[in-house]
Design a protein around this motif. Structure first.
Motif, short mmCIF file in Angstrom:
data_model
loop_
_atom_site.label_atom_id
_atom_site.label_comp_id
_atom_site.label_asym_id
_atom_site.label_seq_id
_atom_site.Cartn_x
_atom_site.Cartn_y
_atom_site.Cartn_z
N VAL A 87 0.87 -1.17 0.00
CA VAL A 87 0.00 0.00 0.00
C VAL A 87 0.91 1.22 0.00
O VAL A 87 1.65 1.45 0.96
CB VAL A 87 -0.94 0.02 1.22
N ARG A 88 0.86 1.97 -1.09
CA ARG A 88 1.66 3.18 -1.22
C ARG A 88 0.76 4.40 -1.15
O ARG A 88 -0.44 4.31 -1.39
CB ARG A 88 2.41 3.20 -2.55
N GLY A 89 1.35 5.53 -0.82
CA GLY A 89 0.54 6.73 -0.79
C GLY A 89 1.36 7.97 -0.59
O GLY A 89 2.60 7.94 -0.49
N ARG A 90 0.65 9.11 -0.52
CA ARG A 90 1.27 10.40 -0.27
C ARG A 90 0.41 11.16 0.72
O ARG A 90 -0.82 11.03 0.73
CB ARG A 90 1.42 11.21 -1.56
N VAL A 91 1.09 11.97 1.52
CA VAL A 91 0.40 12.91 2.41
C VAL A 91 0.61 14.30 1.84
O VAL A 91 1.76 14.71 1.59
CB VAL A 91 0.95 12.83 3.85
N VAL A 92 -0.47 15.02 1.62
CA VAL A 92 -0.39 16.38 1.07
C VAL A 92 -1.25 17.31 1.91
O VAL A 92 -2.11 16.88 2.68
CB VAL A 92 -0.86 16.42 -0.40
N ASP A 93 -1.00 18.63 1.73
CA ASP A 93 -1.86 19.60 2.40
C ASP A 93 -2.98 20.03 1.44
O ASP A 93 -3.10 19.50 0.33
CB ASP A 93 -1.05 20.79 2.91
N THR A 94 -3.77 20.98 1.85
CA THR A 94 -4.95 21.36 1.05
C THR A 94 -4.58 22.04 -0.26
O THR A 94 -5.42 22.17 -1.14
CB THR A 94 -5.87 22.29 1.87
N THR A 95 -3.33 22.47 -0.40
CA THR A 95 -2.89 23.07 -1.67
C THR A 95 -2.16 22.06 -2.54
O THR A 95 -1.65 22.41 -3.61
CB THR A 95 -1.97 24.27 -1.40
N GLY A 109 -1.73 17.71 15.08
CA GLY A 109 -3.13 18.10 15.22
C GLY A 109 -3.88 18.15 13.90
O GLY A 109 -5.12 18.21 13.88
N ARG A 110 -3.17 18.18 12.78
CA ARG A 110 -3.80 18.10 11.47
C ARG A 110 -3.96 16.64 11.11
O ARG A 110 -3.01 15.85 11.20
CB ARG A 110 -2.96 18.83 10.42
N ARG A 111 -5.15 16.25 10.69
CA ARG A 111 -5.44 14.84 10.51
C ARG A 111 -6.05 14.56 9.14
O ARG A 111 -6.57 15.46 8.47
CB ARG A 111 -6.40 14.34 11.60
N GLU A 169 -0.54 -3.47 -6.37
CA GLU A 169 -0.24 -2.41 -5.40
C GLU A 169 -1.42 -1.45 -5.31
O GLU A 169 -2.11 -1.22 -6.30
CB GLU A 169 1.02 -1.65 -5.79
N THR A 170 -1.62 -0.89 -4.13
CA THR A 170 -2.71 0.05 -3.90
C THR A 170 -2.13 1.41 -3.57
O THR A 170 -1.17 1.52 -2.80
CB THR A 170 -3.60 -0.45 -2.74
N ASP A 171 -2.71 2.45 -4.17
CA ASP A 171 -2.26 3.82 -3.92
C ASP A 171 -3.38 4.61 -3.26
O ASP A 171 -4.56 4.44 -3.57
CB ASP A 171 -1.87 4.51 -5.23
N ILE A 172 -2.96 5.48 -2.35
CA ILE A 172 -3.93 6.33 -1.66
C ILE A 172 -3.28 7.68 -1.35
O ILE A 172 -2.10 7.73 -1.01
CB ILE A 172 -4.44 5.64 -0.36
N THR A 173 -4.03 8.75 -1.54
CA THR A 173 -3.55 10.10 -1.21
C THR A 173 -4.39 10.64 -0.07
O THR A 173 -5.62 10.57 -0.09
CB THR A 173 -3.66 11.05 -2.41
N LEU A 174 -3.71 11.16 0.95
CA LEU A 174 -4.38 11.67 2.14
C LEU A 174 -4.08 13.16 2.29
O LEU A 174 -2.91 13.57 2.25
CB LEU A 174 -3.92 10.91 3.38
N THR A 175 -5.12 13.95 2.45
CA THR A 175 -4.99 15.39 2.57
C THR A 175 -5.23 15.82 4.01
O THR A 175 -6.33 15.63 4.54
CB THR A 175 -5.99 16.12 1.65
N VAL A 176 -4.18 16.36 4.65
CA VAL A 176 -4.33 16.80 6.03
C VAL A 176 -4.94 18.20 6.06
O VAL A 176 -4.66 19.03 5.21
CB VAL A 176 -2.97 16.79 6.77
N ARG A 177 -5.79 18.42 7.06
CA ARG A 177 -6.49 19.70 7.17
C ARG A 177 -6.32 20.23 8.60
O ARG A 177 -6.20 19.49 9.52
CB ARG A 177 -7.98 19.52 6.86
#
Length: 293
Positions: A199-207, A271-273, A285-293
């Motif tokens: 399981v691969r992914g990226r953590v990004v912000d709202t921009t 505190g940003r989740r 493989e599975t990809d997922i992108t997570l946006t912290v707010r």
């Protein structure tokens, strides 16, 4: 002395209110054992109070009334636990512990090509036994050596058990039913043969900018046919289906050896989740992108 699964040991305090008294004895057969009883008080904040026995195996514990878990141990024997509701005063029943002799179990962990798996961890579970607490030396979990070698130093004699092996990138594997007769069992072989998926992914912000240094946690809800009920009840299963990573500078992360089924991924960054869910499949493989707010 240390207890497995409990990070609270370092902060444990002995209960200040000694409004109840527990007495008892540790023995093996008719012979008394000199050892120690650990009282784990679970009503409110967890408090841990170890108390040594006298030469006759007898012990006295002054403790707050309420629910308590007692763990009795002695060198060369496997510990035993007892959960009690302790009433105020000195009229509580005498607690008798009968400990089983222990021996060592050793062997090797290999992959399906016969290559030793250095760093694999092997855990022991007894058939039909559910323990809330277990001492580290009785549970296993030390990293296997350069040739995949492992030793669990305190395993009960005459009690059926199963060994579970787990290692990053592989699905856990288990032995058949084993039994220790005597002081040692050697030559046990465990084979890790199932790789799981990534399981691969990226953590990004709202921009859309990458977020590095975020704590990423994965919880795998494995498909029903991936593991037996006995495997699912093991500590090795809990370790292999609950993982954590720190995202790289480019926000990327990867979890290897994930079983097929549903996957829940969460992020905590000061505190940003963020949270997301996906499904894994064999060979994909599975990809997922997570946006912290």
């Amino acid at each position: 002395m240390k207890l497995l699964f409990v990070a609270l040991c370092a902060a444990a305090t002995v209960c200040a209110q000694t409004s109840a008294r527990i007495t008892g004895r540790i023995a093996s057969g008719r012979a008394p054992l000199r050892g120690e009883v650990i009282a784990v008080v679970k009503d409110g904040p967890v408090r841990i109070s170890p108390v040594p026995t006298d030469p006759q195996g007898q012990f006295t514990i002054d403790i707050a009334a309420g629910r308590v878990l007692l763990v009795a141990k002695a060198d060369g024997y496997v510990s035993e636990e007892r959960e009690l509701v302790v009433r105020p005063g000195t009229g509580n029943p005498v607690v008798q512990f009968l400990l089983a002799p222990a021996g060592s179990v050793s062997g090797h962990v290999f992959n399906e090509n016969g290559v030793p798996v250095r760093g694999a961890r092997v855990w022991v579970d007894y058939r039909g036994e559910a323990r809330r607490w277990r001492l580290a030396e009785e549970s296993g979990g030390d990293a296997a050596g350069n040739i995949g070698d492992f030793t669990i130093p305190a395993v009960a004699q005459g009690r059926p058990f199963v060994l579970h092996a787990e290692y990053e990138g592989w699905l856990m594997s288990s032995s058949g039913t084993l039994n220790l007769h005597g002081s040692e069992l050697t030559g046990v072989v465990l084979i890790l043969s199932r790789h799981g998926t990534n399981v691969r992914g990226r953590v990004v912000d709202t921009t859309g900018n990458p977020v590095g240094g975020a704590e990423v946690r994965l919880r795998s809800l494995a498909a029903q046919d991936e593991f037996t009920a006995e495997q699912r009840a093991s500590f090795a299963f809990a370790r292999s289906t609950n993982k954590s990573r720190t995202s790289a500078a480019d926000g990327s992360f990867v979890f290897a050896g994930v079983p097929t089924g549903r996957v829940v991924v969460t992020v905590n960054m000061g505190g940003r989740r963020a949270a997301g869910e996906t499904t894994t499949a064999v060979g994909r493989e599975t990809d997922i992108t997570l946006t912290v707010r």
